[in-house]
Every structure is written in structure tokens, then in C-alpha cells.
Design a protein around this motif. Structure first.
Motif, mmCIF file in Angstrom:
data_model
loop_
_atom_site.group_PDB
_atom_site.id
_atom_site.type_symbol
_atom_site.label_atom_id
_atom_site.label_comp_id
_atom_site.label_asym_id
_atom_site.label_seq_id
_atom_site.Cartn_x
_atom_site.Cartn_y
_atom_site.Cartn_z
ATOM 1 N N PRO A 115 1.241 -34.283 23.848
ATOM 2 C CA PRO A 115 0.538 -35.468 23.327
ATOM 3 C C PRO A 115 -0.403 -35.134 22.170
ATOM 4 C CG PRO A 115 -0.343 -34.814 25.462
ATOM 5 C CD PRO A 115 0.873 -33.980 25.242
ATOM 6 N N ASP A 116 -0.745 -36.166 21.416
ATOM 7 C CA ASP A 116 -1.565 -35.998 20.223
ATOM 8 C C ASP A 116 -2.966 -35.499 20.526
ATOM 9 O OD1 ASP A 116 0.554 -36.876 18.725
ATOM 10 O OD2 ASP A 116 -0.158 -38.958 18.584
ATOM 11 N N ASP A 117 -3.460 -35.742 21.748
ATOM 12 C CA ASP A 117 -4.822 -35.303 22.052
ATOM 13 C C ASP A 117 -4.894 -33.830 22.455
ATOM 14 O OD1 ASP A 117 -3.583 -35.587 24.478
ATOM 15 O OD2 ASP A 117 -5.158 -36.790 25.419
ATOM 16 N N LEU A 118 -3.760 -33.102 22.326
ATOM 17 C CA LEU A 118 -3.737 -31.644 22.527
ATOM 18 C C LEU A 118 -3.182 -30.975 21.261
ATOM 19 C CD1 LEU A 118 -2.261 -31.528 26.157
ATOM 20 C CD2 LEU A 118 -4.672 -31.374 25.502
ATOM 21 N N PRO A 119 -3.848 -31.178 20.110
ATOM 22 C CA PRO A 119 -3.280 -30.701 18.842
ATOM 23 C C PRO A 119 -3.163 -29.189 18.762
ATOM 24 C CG PRO A 119 -5.554 -31.425 18.535
ATOM 25 C CD PRO A 119 -5.152 -31.858 19.902
ATOM 26 N N HIS A 120 -4.099 -28.453 19.332
ATOM 27 C CA HIS A 120 -4.026 -26.997 19.255
ATOM 28 C C HIS A 120 -2.926 -26.449 20.155
ATOM 29 C CE1 HIS A 120 -8.189 -27.850 17.851
ATOM 30 N NE2 HIS A 120 -7.861 -26.928 16.949
ATOM 31 N N VAL A 121 -2.693 -27.113 21.275
ATOM 32 C CA VAL A 121 -1.570 -26.723 22.131
ATOM 33 C C VAL A 121 -0.257 -26.945 21.392
ATOM 34 C CG1 VAL A 121 -0.346 -27.217 24.286
ATOM 35 C CG2 VAL A 121 -2.848 -27.190 24.250
ATOM 36 N N THR A 133 -6.228 -15.363 27.728
ATOM 37 C CA THR A 133 -5.149 -15.635 26.787
ATOM 38 C C THR A 133 -4.596 -14.314 26.283
ATOM 39 O OG1 THR A 133 -6.422 -15.672 24.716
ATOM 40 C CG2 THR A 133 -6.413 -17.696 26.056
ATOM 41 N N ALA A 134 -3.342 -14.367 25.822
ATOM 42 C CA ALA A 134 -2.714 -13.153 25.302
ATOM 43 C C ALA A 134 -1.608 -13.531 24.338
ATOM 44 C CB ALA A 134 -2.142 -12.307 26.440
ATOM 45 N N ALA A 135 -1.475 -12.760 23.281
ATOM 46 C CA ALA A 135 -0.333 -12.846 22.374
ATOM 47 C C ALA A 135 0.351 -11.484 22.465
ATOM 48 C CB ALA A 135 -0.786 -13.148 20.954
ATOM 49 N N GLY A 136 1.465 -11.437 23.196
ATOM 50 C CA GLY A 136 2.081 -10.154 23.508
ATOM 51 C C GLY A 136 1.397 -9.518 24.701
ATOM 52 N N PRO A 137 1.545 -10.108 25.899
ATOM 53 C CA PRO A 137 0.864 -9.566 27.088
ATOM 54 C C PRO A 137 1.236 -8.108 27.318
ATOM 55 C CG PRO A 137 1.866 -11.692 27.565
ATOM 56 C CD PRO A 137 2.382 -11.266 26.233
ATOM 57 N N GLU A 151 -8.528 -17.365 17.849
ATOM 58 C CA GLU A 151 -9.283 -18.617 17.812
ATOM 59 C C GLU A 151 -8.406 -19.817 18.171
ATOM 60 O OE1 GLU A 151 -8.202 -17.359 13.557
ATOM 61 O OE2 GLU A 151 -8.982 -16.435 15.408
ATOM 62 N N LEU A 152 -7.118 -19.801 17.771
ATOM 63 C CA LEU A 152 -6.215 -20.887 18.149
ATOM 64 C C LEU A 152 -5.948 -20.859 19.655
ATOM 65 C CD1 LEU A 152 -4.322 -23.231 17.542
ATOM 66 C CD2 LEU A 152 -2.534 -21.558 16.962
ATOM 67 N N ARG A 153 -5.754 -19.668 20.210
ATOM 68 C CA ARG A 153 -5.520 -19.569 21.655
ATOM 69 C C ARG A 153 -6.721 -20.091 22.431
ATOM 70 N NH1 ARG A 153 -4.000 -14.146 20.335
ATOM 71 N NH2 ARG A 153 -5.568 -13.338 21.779
ATOM 72 N N GLU A 154 -7.931 -19.787 21.937
ATOM 73 C CA GLU A 154 -9.127 -20.238 22.640
ATOM 74 C C GLU A 154 -9.269 -21.755 22.558
ATOM 75 O OE1 GLU A 154 -12.426 -20.270 24.994
ATOM 76 O OE2 GLU A 154 -10.914 -18.712 24.684
ATOM 77 N N GLU A 155 -8.962 -22.339 21.408
ATOM 78 C CA GLU A 155 -9.020 -23.797 21.286
ATOM 79 C C GLU A 155 -7.981 -24.453 22.209
ATOM 80 O OE1 GLU A 155 -11.102 -25.792 19.799
ATOM 81 O OE2 GLU A 155 -12.308 -24.132 19.023
ATOM 82 N N ALA A 156 -6.791 -23.872 22.268
ATOM 83 C CA ALA A 156 -5.759 -24.402 23.158
ATOM 84 C C ALA A 156 -6.192 -24.283 24.616
ATOM 85 C CB ALA A 156 -4.447 -23.669 22.930
#
Length: 657
Positions: A517-523, A572-576, A637-642
């Protein structure tokens, strides 16, 4: 019995020779005592405790108390054929290759393993030990690959021996001697455009089925035998053989037994209907089978009980009341086991066009309802759609709709808004996984002038998800995005909601049914155009102890561990990172590891901090984890916002306290 019938290794084992005793697949795992061979990546929580499954109310749990989902395939329709004498595979090497391919290509963790009564008891009162030995070895190959197994004495149209050489159809199941002693009329189905119509239109099939359920006493060369008595005796001997010849670690992976495929009365007696037949005839048969399981040493294994096969048909004229409506609670050692094929879609007339978002939610909601009413877990042990023929073009959307309904009771368009209604994730095994698809050589009903090679080589069916390529390697026949799915294999707590957007394809069209949905833009930015899934669960550990096994999800092959993105309340992780060897005492909130069993498949491991550790809380905490394919950049920062967006969404979603 001859040494060449099922191979010299089978004959040796049947004779109990020293060579056979040392040659059984899984000897290494037995020595290691872990349930996985040494060096295959097994972790401290793998092994027997992880392999064993137990019904716990309406869910399956493993030895760690984690909620388990059983996903995979039927192995295989080859058992219906004569070419490999009622075995799923020509040899154990093929079984091993098939098991490894199933694990690697789809991430399946469970198979329904077909057996043949006709080949297990070729003469009245005598089981073929060589057949049972070969079955045991082939089954062991799947258990050693980290797959759970539940056997099924399969039958369709009662027996192939009811059908003559020139028949349009064939069957499988009962031995020749049982058919010959029954003295049934020459089979004839009239105007039957599908083999299944024989069940209610072919007098020979109907009479033989009725005789089985009423345990008709047949005059045989071994003397008078009740036909159902003979089947149950063979089933007990088969289970006893498996218990004796599988290693303890292998036997831990046996999930239970499916007593009888697609039961139907054949014909109803005066005053009887489908519901009363389930109550008065089918249920007592299952009680007798349960007693045989206990006598064979299977006391701790559940029976996967199938209701009247037409109870959930979505074609009105075929539908019959049932689904154990009059059974009440089925008991703690039972599973509600059913099949579903979208007959409307298969017909091509009743469902024009392709399947849509939410197509099969009502059909699978019936399964969830019967699970709740009977108080036991549910499994859809067969589902699928033809890959050849008039409606084959529907397969990509029909299968996507079925998997969607297995994952959640909500359509994609409503999922984020109503996620608290998502419901339990259903266990299921797709029909089917046939390594020999399109390469058979089956003499239909023994007729040398009707040699079947194409598809499944059985009644014009073609449903196998796998085949061998020109080099002999197993390859998928369907979109890997559809079959190799993200799904929760073991949840440390209670699953509250799950969704997976596989972005599978219908030709050159990508199917996206779940839109963020639109209210989860960072996701939405984080997931990009890639595949993603979201699991919401609640820990139910009493104290969050350090020994609590992690929550596991299967990672599809396309989810490169170095690029996979995870956004969770746990971190959060990018490449766990890989799960470290000291993970038993040092928590790794988000990590990856190979699937147990020594294959290339991988899993994601999610471990909440224990009570007393930094960030640790007592059991009962709400958790969420978004897992994305990693097609878009995911800086910290994007992962944290999501993560903040998802935390707010979860708090508003109404998952309860």
C-alpha cells in the motif's frame, strides 16, 4: 521372489546379509546421531528433534515445539505403472537424484511417498520382501536428503487388473488375485470423458470398491480371505519392515501414514449416503488401520485420514456431503488429509479465462474450517493442474492461486489491510514429482500395442513438475518462481500471518497480486520489482530461553544470500551472515544456513534475544520479518525507515495481545 526383480541390493537386504546391513543409505547419519550426515551443514537444532512432527491441536510441531509447515510433492505417479514394478524409481540412485533435485530446485521439506498393494502382496497372504526392501532404500534416499516422508498405499479405480487390454482407461491398487477372486463384470464406463468418471459409472470399479469397504470374503488359493483384512495385514507388515530397516534417524523423519487414497463407497447401500458412509464404514476402517500402525511400532506417528474424495468438489453434480462432518474431534494422532483439483478450471468450460487473485480462497477455507472442527492439523496431500491438453494454458495462474490460498485466506488486494485475518499456513504436497516424465515405456494394461511414453503414461495425465533434460539432469517444467517458494518451515511460536509475492509468470506476463500500500513507501522502495514475503508471528516460549530453536524460512534459489534483504523487529540485514557455529549460546538475530540434508538449498534463521539478554523479553512478543529478493538497493537508512513503517503497521493491524 528373485534377486533380479528389484535389484541385488534389495535381495541382499531382504536376506539380512552383512553386506546389506552395512550398505543402507543413512548409515553415516545413524553413526553421527544427528539425523544429518557429517559435514552437510547440520546445526545444533537439526537432527531427530527437528525431523519429527507431531499433531498439536490444529498445527504440526517438531521436537523443539516449533510450528511446522509440510510442503513438497507426491513421489510419484510412477508407482501406478508396471514398468518399474510398482516402485517410484528404477533404482536407489534415481531416488537419490530425485530427492536431491526436489530439495535443491523447490525447497520442499516433505513428500507423500506412494506404495503399491499389488506389488507388496502379489500372492494372497504373502508379502514380497524384495519389494519392501527396495521401497525402504528408495524412501531412505529422501529421508537422508532432509525430507520428511509419509507413505501412501495408493489406489485409483481400485486396480489395473479390472481393465482389459483394449480399455480406454486403467487403474492401480489391488493385486490381480483380489480382482480375479472377486469375479467382477467386464469393465465399461459408457460416455466417460475423464478417467475419474469410472468411480461412479463403471460397474466393475463400483462393485470392487464396495467389496473392499464391506470386507467381502474371497476364495483364494490361500483359503478364504476378507479383502480388507488382507490389505490391513500387508499394511502392517510394510510398516513393520520400514520400522525395522530404516535407521532411527531416518524413522524420525517419517511423518505418518496415509491409509487409503481417495476413498469412495463405490455404491451406497439402502438408506446410506456419503455422510453416513464416512461415519459407519470409513471411520471404522481407519480405526482398524490405526491398530495396525500401533502393532507395527508406529504409535507415535499420526494417520493422515482422507474423507470421501468428493466432499470438496467444486463442480455441483460431483459434490457429495462429507469431510468428516459427523466425526467430531478426530483424536490427537490424526491429520485431516484432503485433495483439491480445480475441476472448474480443468473443464475449460466452467471457468473461462485464467485464474485471478483470490480464485481458490473459498476452496481452501473449507479445509481450514474442517481442521478447526475436527481439532487436528490439515494437509492438502494432492493439488495440481494439467501441463498438457486443452486447459494447460491455465496452469500458471491456477497453481499461483492455489499456493496463494495455501499461504493465506486473503486475496493479495486485501492482505495488508486485513492481515490479522490471514489464518494458518496450510501444509500441502503438489501432484506430482516424476523423474521419468515424458520418458516412460508403459504397456497400458499389458497391451504391447499400446506403449505409453508421454506425460505421466497414465490415463492421459501430465502433471509432473519435473523431468530430465537431454543430459539426464532433473529440471523444472514449471516456473521456478512458482515452485521454489519462500515459506515458514518452522516457527518458534504461533504464525499469525504470512504472504508471499512470487511474481511468477504466465508466459511473458509477470503476475503481481500482492501490492504494497501507498502508506508503506519505504517498504515498497525496498522490495522494488523483486519477490518478497512477510511473516508475522508471536513467540510462545515461556521464558525466551537460550536453547530456543530459531524460526526458519526456506530461501528460494533466486534469493542470493549476499543480496537478500531482511527487515524485522529483530534487526535488519542486507546479505544476512551465515549462522555461526557458536549459535547455540550466542544469538544471531538474522542469519542464513544450508538446509539440513546436504543439498544446495538454503534457509533464513530468525532468533529473538533470550530473556535476560540485551533486548530480551519473556515469551509472547509479536515479531515480524520482511524478506526481499534484493533487486533494489537497500542502504541502512532505507532498511531502518522500512522497519519503522512495518512496526507501525503491525501495531495497527489488530494481531491482539
Amino acid at each position: 521372489m528373485t534377486a533380479g526383480l528389484y535389484g541385488p541390493d534389495s535381495a541382499a537386504r531382504a536376506a539380512g546379509t552383512e553386506a546389506a546391513a552395512g550398505a543402507g543409505a543413512g548409515a553415516e547419519s545413524a553413526a553421527a546421531g544427528t539425523g544429518t550426515a557429517a559435514g552437510d551443514g547440520g546445526l545444533w537444532f537439526d537432527g531427530r528433534a527437528a525431523d519429527q512432527v507431531t499433531p498439536d491441536g490444529t498445527r504440526f510441531t517438531d521436537g523443539h515445539g516449533r510450528e511446522v509447515v509440510l510442503r513438497g510433492f507426491n513421489v510419484s505417479g510412477e508407482t501406478k505403472l508396471h514398468e518399474n514394478r510398482g516402485l517410484p524409481f528404477a533404482n536407489t540412485a534415481d531416488a537419490r537424484a530425485s530427492a536431491e533435485a526436489l530439495r535443491d530446485l523447490t525447497g520442499g521439506n516433505t513428500v507423500r511417498f506412494l506404495l503399491s498393494w499389488a506389488y507388496a502382496e502379489p500372492e494372497p497372504g504373502r508379502v514380497d520382501e524384495a519389494y519392501l526392501a527396495a521401497v525402504t532404500e528408495q524412501m531412505g534416499a529422501f529421508l537422508d536428503a532432509g525430507l520428511r516422508v509419509y507413505p501412501d498405499f495408493h489406489q485409483d479405480l481400485y486396480s489395473r487388473y479390472l481393465f482389459h487390454e483394449d480399455s480406454w482407461y486403467t487403474g492401480d491398487g489391488a493385486p490381480r488375485w483380489a480382482v480375479e477372486a472377486g469375479g467382477y463384470p467386464r469393465e465399461f464406463c459408457g460416455v466417460c470423458v475423464h478417467w475419474g468418471q469410472n468411480i461412479t459409472q463403471n460397474e466393475a470399479v463400483m462393485d470392487a470398491s464396495r467389496d473392499f469397504w464391506h470386507n467381502r470374503v474371497l476364495e483364494t488359493e490361500a483359503g478364504p480371505l476378507g479383502v480388507q483384512d488382507a490389505f490391513l495385514a500387508t499394511a502392517e507388515k510394510t510398516m513393520a519392515h520400514l520400522k525395522e530397516h530404516l535407521t532411527e534417524d531416518q524413522f524420525a523423519g517419517i511423518a505418518g501414514f496415509d491409509p487409503y487414497n481417495e476413498p469412495h463407497a463405490g455404491t451406497y447401500e439402502d438408506g446410506e449416503d456419503s455422510r453416513s458412509w464416512e461415519r459407519d464404514t470409513l471411520a471404522p476402517f481407519y480405526e482398524r488401520f490405526r491398530a495396525r500402525m500401533d502393532a507395527a511400532g508406529w504409535q507415535d506417528k499420526p494417520a493422515f485420514l482422507e474423507p470421501n474424495m468428493f466432499w470438496n468438489s467444486n463442480i455441483g453434480f460431483q459434490h457429495e456431503e462429507g469431510g468428516f462432518l459427523d466425526a467430531g474431534r478426530l483424536g490427537p494422532r490424526s491429520v485431516f488429509n484432503t485433495h483439491f483439483y480445480d475441476q472448474r478450471a480443468i473443464s475449460g468450460i466452467l471457468m473461462p479465462g485464467k485464474a485471478r487473485d483470490g480464485q481458490n480462497l473459498g476452496d481452501f477455507e473449507k479445509v481450514r474450517e474442517r481442521s478447526a472442527a475436527t481439532g487436528v492439523p490439515a494437509v492438502v496431500s494432492e493439488f495440481g493442474h494439467p501441463l498438457n491438453g486443452l486447459t494447460a494454458d491455465k496452469a500458471p495462474t491456477v497453481l499461483k492461486a492455489m499456493y496463494q490460498a495455501l499461504d493465506s485466506r486473503l486475496p493479495g488486494r486485501d492482505w495488508w489491510r486485513r492481515a490479522a485475518e490471514s489464518g494458518p499456513v496450510l501444509s500441502a504436497q503438489q501432484w506430482q514429482w516424476d523423474l521419468y516424465s515424458g520418458r516412460h515405456r508403459e504397456l497400458m494394461n499389458g497391451n504391447p500395442d499400446k506403449v505409453l511414453t508421454e506425460g505421466d503414461a497414465w490415463n492421459d495425465e501430465d502433471l509432473s513438475a519435473v523431468e530430465r533434460d537431454a543430459s539426464g539432469e532433473p529440471v523444472l517444467r514449471q516456473d521456478e518462481r512458482l515452485l521454489d517458494r519462500l515459506y515458514p518451515t518452522a516457527v518458534s511460536g504461533r504464525t499469525l500471518a504470512f504472504v508471499y509475492e512470487d511474481r511468477s509468470r504466465d508466459g511473458d506476463r509477470t503476475l503481481t497480486w500482492n501490492r504494497i500500500p501507498d502508506d508503506l513507501p519505504h517498504v515498497a522502495e525496498l522490495t522494488g520489482s523483486g519477490r518478497y514475503g512477510l511473516l508475522v508471528w508471536r513467540s510462545d516460549a515461556p521464558d525466551g530461553g537460550a536453547e530456543e530453536a530459531p524460526t526458519e524460512l526456506h530461501l528460494p534459489r533466486g534469493f542470493d544470500p549476499e543480496r537478500t534483504v531482511v527487515v524485522s523487529d529483530l534487526g535488519t540485514a542486507a546479505g544476512p551472515p551465515p549462522y555461526a557455529a557458536d549459535g547455540r549460546t550466542a544469538r544471531h538475530p538474522v542469519a542464513t544456513a544450508p538446509e539440513a540434508g546436504g543439498t544446495d538449498a538454503r534457509r533464513l534463521l530468525l532468533s529473538p534475544p533470550a530473556a535476560g539478554e540485551e533486548g530480551g523479553e519473556p515469551g509472547g512478543r509479536l515479531h515480524f520479518a520482511l524478506i526481499a529478493e534484493g533487486t533494489a538497493p537497500a542502504p541502512p537508512e532505507l532498511r531502518e525507515e522500512a522497519r519503522r513503517e512495518l512496526a507501525g503497521w503491525a501495531a495497527r493491524a489488530g494481531f491482539g495481545g
